[in-house]
Design a protein around this motif. Sequence first.
Motif, PDB file in Angstrom:
ATOM      1  N   SER A  13       0.843  -1.191   0.000  1.00  0.00           N
ATOM      2  CA  SER A  13       0.000   0.000   0.000  1.00  0.00           C
ATOM      3  C   SER A  13       0.877   1.240   0.000  1.00  0.00           C
ATOM      4  O   SER A  13       2.091   1.156   0.232  1.00  0.00           O
ATOM      5  CB  SER A  13      -0.937   0.009   1.213  1.00  0.00           C
ATOM      6  N   ARG A  14       0.232   2.374  -0.248  1.00  0.00           N
ATOM      7  CA  ARG A  14       0.978   3.618  -0.379  1.00  0.00           C
ATOM      8  C   ARG A  14       0.241   4.716   0.368  1.00  0.00           C
ATOM      9  O   ARG A  14      -0.990   4.781   0.322  1.00  0.00           O
ATOM     10  CB  ARG A  14       1.103   3.962  -1.863  1.00  0.00           C
ATOM     11  N   ASP A  15       0.969   5.561   1.050  1.00  0.00           N
ATOM     12  CA  ASP A  15       0.401   6.736   1.716  1.00  0.00           C
ATOM     13  C   ASP A  15       1.070   7.963   1.126  1.00  0.00           C
ATOM     14  O   ASP A  15       2.231   8.261   1.445  1.00  0.00           O
ATOM     15  CB  ASP A  15       0.628   6.642   3.229  1.00  0.00           C
ATOM     16  N   ASN A  16       0.350   8.649   0.264  1.00  0.00           N
ATOM     17  CA  ASN A  16       0.953   9.796  -0.424  1.00  0.00           C
ATOM     18  C   ASN A  16       1.280  10.936   0.538  1.00  0.00           C
ATOM     19  O   ASN A  16       2.278  11.643   0.361  1.00  0.00           O
ATOM     20  CB  ASN A  16       0.018  10.280  -1.526  1.00  0.00           C
ATOM     21  N   ALA A  17       0.455  11.110   1.551  1.00  0.00           N
ATOM     22  CA  ALA A  17       0.709  12.188   2.517  1.00  0.00           C
ATOM     23  C   ALA A  17       2.003  11.947   3.292  1.00  0.00           C
ATOM     24  O   ALA A  17       2.730  12.892   3.618  1.00  0.00           O
ATOM     25  CB  ALA A  17      -0.468  12.309   3.475  1.00  0.00           C
ATOM     26  N   ASN A  48       4.384  10.042   2.052  1.00  0.00           N
ATOM     27  CA  ASN A  48       5.400   9.733   1.039  1.00  0.00           C
ATOM     28  C   ASN A  48       6.083   8.404   1.363  1.00  0.00           C
ATOM     29  O   ASN A  48       7.316   8.296   1.401  1.00  0.00           O
ATOM     30  CB  ASN A  48       6.446  10.845   0.908  1.00  0.00           C
ATOM     31  N   ALA A  49       5.236   7.418   1.613  1.00  0.00           N
ATOM     32  CA  ALA A  49       5.743   6.124   2.064  1.00  0.00           C
ATOM     33  C   ALA A  49       4.969   4.984   1.422  1.00  0.00           C
ATOM     34  O   ALA A  49       3.830   5.158   0.966  1.00  0.00           O
ATOM     35  CB  ALA A  49       5.642   6.024   3.583  1.00  0.00           C
ATOM     36  N   VAL A  50       5.607   3.845   1.402  1.00  0.00           N
ATOM     37  CA  VAL A  50       5.008   2.607   0.918  1.00  0.00           C
ATOM     38  C   VAL A  50       5.151   1.571   2.026  1.00  0.00           C
ATOM     39  O   VAL A  50       6.159   1.568   2.758  1.00  0.00           O
ATOM     40  CB  VAL A  50       5.696   2.131  -0.373  1.00  0.00           C
ATOM     41  N   TYR A  51       4.165   0.697   2.121  1.00  0.00           N
ATOM     42  CA  TYR A  51       4.151  -0.289   3.189  1.00  0.00           C
ATOM     43  C   TYR A  51       3.981  -1.692   2.607  1.00  0.00           C
ATOM     44  O   TYR A  51       3.444  -1.868   1.509  1.00  0.00           O
ATOM     45  CB  TYR A  51       3.002   0.001   4.160  1.00  0.00           C
TER      46      TYR A  51
END
Length: 118
Positions: free
Chosen positions: A71-75, A77-80
């Motif tokens: 998954s990705r969290d644009n706020a 700026n990370a990927v999990y």
Amino acid sequence: QVQLVESGGGLVQPGGSLRLSCTASGFTVSSSIMKWYRQAPGKEREMVATIATPNSYTNYADSVKGRFTISRDNAENAVYLQMNSLKPEDTAVYLCYALPLRRLSPYWGQGTQVTVSS
């Protein structure tokens, strides 16, 4: 300065879960192809999961389908990488990969060790 920093690895028992994080700086993950790879001792580096723009397309290695979720969290700026039902064969160094738009060569993180053992 471009950086990819992985975290979240560790020792877990078979059947357990871990969540890996890859925090990026110097570019935006929302406009990049982001992947997780892994490399176990004596084995070739293996692509585990991919998330790509613009529709957050995802793809997984057959060996982790149904157990791992990228998954990705644009706020942030990370990927999990959420890893469930871990098996001893999942033991490896997990590396974050990033290919920003219009860039020819990827960035790599330094890796985080995941060990699945009782």
